[in-house]
Design a protein around this motif. Structure first.
Motif, PDB file in Angstrom:
ATOM      1  N   LYS A  24      11.200   6.558  -3.592  1.00 17.93           N
ATOM      2  CA  LYS A  24      11.519   6.686  -5.009  1.00 17.93           C
ATOM      3  C   LYS A  24      12.613   5.723  -5.471  1.00 17.93           C
ATOM      4  N   SER A  25      13.361   5.162  -4.527  1.00 17.04           N
ATOM      5  CA  SER A  25      14.512   4.331  -4.887  1.00 17.04           C
ATOM      6  C   SER A  25      14.061   2.993  -5.466  1.00 17.04           C
ATOM      7  N   ALA A  26      14.821   2.517  -6.444  1.00 20.87           N
ATOM      8  CA  ALA A  26      14.504   1.242  -7.089  1.00 20.87           C
ATOM      9  C   ALA A  26      15.037   0.085  -6.249  1.00 20.87           C
ATOM     10  N   ILE A  27      14.382  -1.063  -6.349  1.00 23.09           N
ATOM     11  CA  ILE A  27      14.855  -2.264  -5.671  1.00 23.09           C
ATOM     12  C   ILE A  27      16.128  -2.730  -6.361  1.00 23.09           C
ATOM     13  N   ALA A  28      17.200  -2.877  -5.604  1.00 22.32           N
ATOM     14  CA  ALA A  28      18.514  -3.161  -6.191  1.00 22.32           C
ATOM     15  C   ALA A  28      18.558  -4.523  -6.872  1.00 22.32           C
ATOM     16  N   ASP A  29      17.962  -5.525  -6.265  1.00 24.48           N
ATOM     17  CA  ASP A  29      17.980  -6.882  -6.812  1.00 24.48           C
ATOM     18  C   ASP A  29      16.536  -7.338  -7.000  1.00 24.48           C
ATOM     19  N   GLN A  30      15.950  -6.964  -8.115  1.00 23.93           N
ATOM     20  CA  GLN A  30      14.538  -7.260  -8.361  1.00 23.93           C
ATOM     21  C   GLN A  30      14.288  -8.763  -8.418  1.00 23.93           C
ATOM     22  N   GLN A  31      15.211  -9.503  -9.013  1.00 23.35           N
ATOM     23  CA  GLN A  31      15.033 -10.954  -9.117  1.00 23.35           C
ATOM     24  C   GLN A  31      15.068 -11.606  -7.734  1.00 23.35           C
ATOM     25  N   GLY A  32      16.010 -11.181  -6.906  1.00 19.68           N
ATOM     26  CA  GLY A  32      16.082 -11.727  -5.556  1.00 19.68           C
ATOM     27  C   GLY A  32      14.867 -11.351  -4.729  1.00 19.68           C
ATOM     28  N   TYR A  33      14.382 -10.126  -4.907  1.00 22.06           N
ATOM     29  CA  TYR A  33      13.186  -9.664  -4.189  1.00 22.06           C
ATOM     30  C   TYR A  33      11.965 -10.473  -4.609  1.00 22.06           C
ATOM     31  N   SER A  34      11.835 -10.744  -5.902  1.00 23.01           N
ATOM     32  CA  SER A  34      10.711 -11.535  -6.401  1.00 23.01           C
ATOM     33  C   SER A  34      10.745 -12.947  -5.832  1.00 23.01           C
ATOM     34  N   ARG A  35      11.934 -13.505  -5.719  1.00 19.21           N
ATOM     35  CA  ARG A  35      12.066 -14.840  -5.136  1.00 19.21           C
ATOM     36  C   ARG A  35      11.623 -14.840  -3.670  1.00 19.21           C
ATOM     37  N   THR A  36      11.987 -13.794  -2.942  1.00 21.82           N
ATOM     38  CA  THR A  36      11.585 -13.671  -1.543  1.00 21.82           C
ATOM     39  C   THR A  36      10.069 -13.562  -1.423  1.00 21.82           C
ATOM     40  N   LEU A  37       9.455 -12.763  -2.287  1.00 19.56           N
ATOM     41  CA  LEU A  37       7.998 -12.629  -2.264  1.00 19.56           C
ATOM     42  C   LEU A  37       7.313 -13.956  -2.561  1.00 19.56           C
ATOM     43  N   GLU A  38       7.791 -14.660  -3.574  1.00 19.03           N
ATOM     44  CA  GLU A  38       7.169 -15.927  -3.965  1.00 19.03           C
ATOM     45  C   GLU A  38       7.268 -16.955  -2.847  1.00 19.03           C
ATOM     46  N   ARG A  39       8.447 -17.041  -2.215  1.00 18.05           N
ATOM     47  CA  ARG A  39       8.619 -18.023  -1.135  1.00 18.05           C
ATOM     48  C   ARG A  39       7.739 -17.668   0.059  1.00 18.05           C
ATOM     49  N   THR A  40       7.657 -16.376   0.360  1.00 21.06           N
ATOM     50  CA  THR A  40       6.851 -15.937   1.495  1.00 21.06           C
ATOM     51  C   THR A  40       5.366 -16.184   1.233  1.00 21.06           C
ATOM     52  N   GLN A  41       4.910 -15.878   0.038  1.00 21.47           N
ATOM     53  CA  GLN A  41       3.518 -16.123  -0.319  1.00 21.47           C
ATOM     54  C   GLN A  41       3.152 -17.590  -0.133  1.00 21.47           C
ATOM     55  N   ALA A  42       4.077 -18.479  -0.474  1.00 22.88           N
ATOM     56  CA  ALA A  42       3.818 -19.910  -0.359  1.00 22.88           C
ATOM     57  C   ALA A  42       3.683 -20.353   1.097  1.00 22.88           C
ATOM     58  N   LEU A  43       4.250 -19.582   2.014  1.00 27.12           N
ATOM     59  CA  LEU A  43       4.227 -19.944   3.433  1.00 27.12           C
ATOM     60  C   LEU A  43       3.038 -19.360   4.185  1.00 27.12           C
ATOM     61  N   LEU A  44       2.407 -18.347   3.627  1.00 24.54           N
ATOM     62  CA  LEU A  44       1.309 -17.667   4.308  1.00 24.54           C
ATOM     63  C   LEU A  44      -0.036 -18.273   3.895  1.00 24.54           C
ATOM     64  N   GLY A  45      -0.802 -18.738   4.859  1.00 25.40           N
ATOM     65  CA  GLY A  45      -2.102 -19.307   4.546  1.00 25.40           C
ATOM     66  C   GLY A  45      -3.128 -18.232   4.247  1.00 25.40           C
ATOM     67  N   SER A  46      -4.135 -18.574   3.472  1.00 28.27           N
ATOM     68  CA  SER A  46      -5.159 -17.598   3.081  1.00 28.27           C
ATOM     69  C   SER A  46      -5.965 -17.103   4.277  1.00 28.27           C
ATOM     70  N   ASP A  47      -5.996 -17.889   5.362  1.00 32.46           N
ATOM     71  CA  ASP A  47      -6.720 -17.479   6.558  1.00 32.46           C
ATOM     72  C   ASP A  47      -5.797 -16.921   7.628  1.00 32.46           C
ATOM     73  N   GLY A  48      -4.574 -16.596   7.245  1.00 32.67           N
ATOM     74  CA  GLY A  48      -3.574 -16.163   8.200  1.00 32.67           C
ATOM     75  C   GLY A  48      -3.701 -14.717   8.639  1.00 32.67           C
ATOM     76  N   HIS A  49      -3.198 -14.443   9.840  1.00 28.59           N
ATOM     77  CA  HIS A  49      -3.095 -13.098  10.375  1.00 28.59           C
ATOM     78  C   HIS A  49      -1.606 -12.762  10.451  1.00 28.59           C
ATOM     79  N   VAL A  50      -1.179 -11.751   9.695  1.00 32.03           N
ATOM     80  CA  VAL A  50       0.242 -11.477   9.489  1.00 32.03           C
ATOM     81  C   VAL A  50       0.616 -10.114  10.053  1.00 32.03           C
ATOM     82  N   LEU A  51       1.791 -10.058  10.659  1.00 32.46           N
ATOM     83  CA  LEU A  51       2.384  -8.803  11.124  1.00 32.46           C
ATOM     84  C   LEU A  51       3.690  -8.593  10.381  1.00 32.46           C
ATOM     85  N   GLU A  52       3.872  -7.405   9.802  1.00 31.67           N
ATOM     86  CA  GLU A  52       5.156  -7.035   9.221  1.00 31.67           C
ATOM     87  C   GLU A  52       5.755  -5.901  10.038  1.00 31.67           C
TER      88      GLU A  52
END
Length: 223
Positions: A24-52
């Motif tokens: 239920k908790s909100a993301i404290a730094d939404q702008q920073g989180y969005s930047r992290t998502l965008e950078r990560t998306q750019a690094l992951l290939g469409s044919d990639g196999h990812v583990l989180e």
């Protein structure tokens, strides 16, 4: 070894107990989180196999998984994974699987991953060098390791040395390892990685959670 198992069990209980409030908790730094998502998306290939690792209730996995071929999101808290699966049932995402597991517990049949993601995770593990070596072994040749985690060693000493130990003692905080950004970078390098990027994604100032992109460069099995 017995103490390690007991302490790990206490960590699981903490996160199981906290799972609903965490969801239920909100993301404290939404702008920073969005930047992290965008950078990560750019690094992951469409044919990639990812583990989180340490996926929590699946927020990040649900946002990233649709852009890759397969995405295995894990957490050692069954309660966290149960909530993640509830979210997945509402918003089905092809190729995404949630599983209760740690890096150490994953079987060899999971295959080699093109990328391993660890967000707000490394400071919670009890054996940082061992976990990094395990991550190394799970990656394909020249696979990417992407991390963003609090470096408590760079934070206010009063929080690190006084407040956190008291909170852990009364069950209000889990285990948290203390290392600086430089120490974390050295540990990653010693585990067989080349650090490609180290960025600050905080919207304001520095939240001491460096965004690190590293590439697997050493195969210990061949050394």
């Amino acid at each position: 070894m017995k103490e390690h198992r007991v302490n790990s069990a206490s960590d699981v209980r903490f996160w199981d107990r906290s799972s609903r409030n965490y969801a239920k908790s909100a993301i404290a730094d939404q702008q920073g989180y969005s930047r992290t998502l965008e950078r990560t998306q750019a690094l992951l290939g469409s044919d990639g196999h990812v583990l989180e690792l340490g996926c929590g209730t699946g927020t990040t996995a649900l946002r990233l998984a649709g852009r890759v071929q397969s995405y295995l999101a894990t957490d050692f808290s069954q309660a966290m994974i149960a909530i993640a699966k509830e979210k997945l049932a509402v918003a089905p995402t092809p190729g995404l699987e949630f599983r209760t597991a740690t890096a150490e517990a994953l079987d060899a049949d999971t295959g080699a991953f093109n990328a391993v993601l660890c967000f707000n995770y490394l400071h919670l593990v009890r054996d940082l060098p061992g976990t990094l070596q395990r991550i190394h072994s799970l990656l394909a040749s020249r696979g990417l390791f992407i991390s963003k985690t609090p470096c408590l060693g760079d934070m206010n000493p009063l929080i690190r040395l006084a407040l956190l130990p008291v909170m852990r003692a009364i069950g209000m905080a889990p285990h948290a390892g203390s290392f600086s950004k430089k120490e974390l970078a050295l540990s990653i390098s010693l585990a067989g990685f080349e650090i490609l990027e180290m960025e600050n994604h905080a919207a304001r100032g520095n939240d001491n959670r460096p965004y690190i992109v590293a590439r697997k460069i050493t195969d210990f099995s061949e050394s």
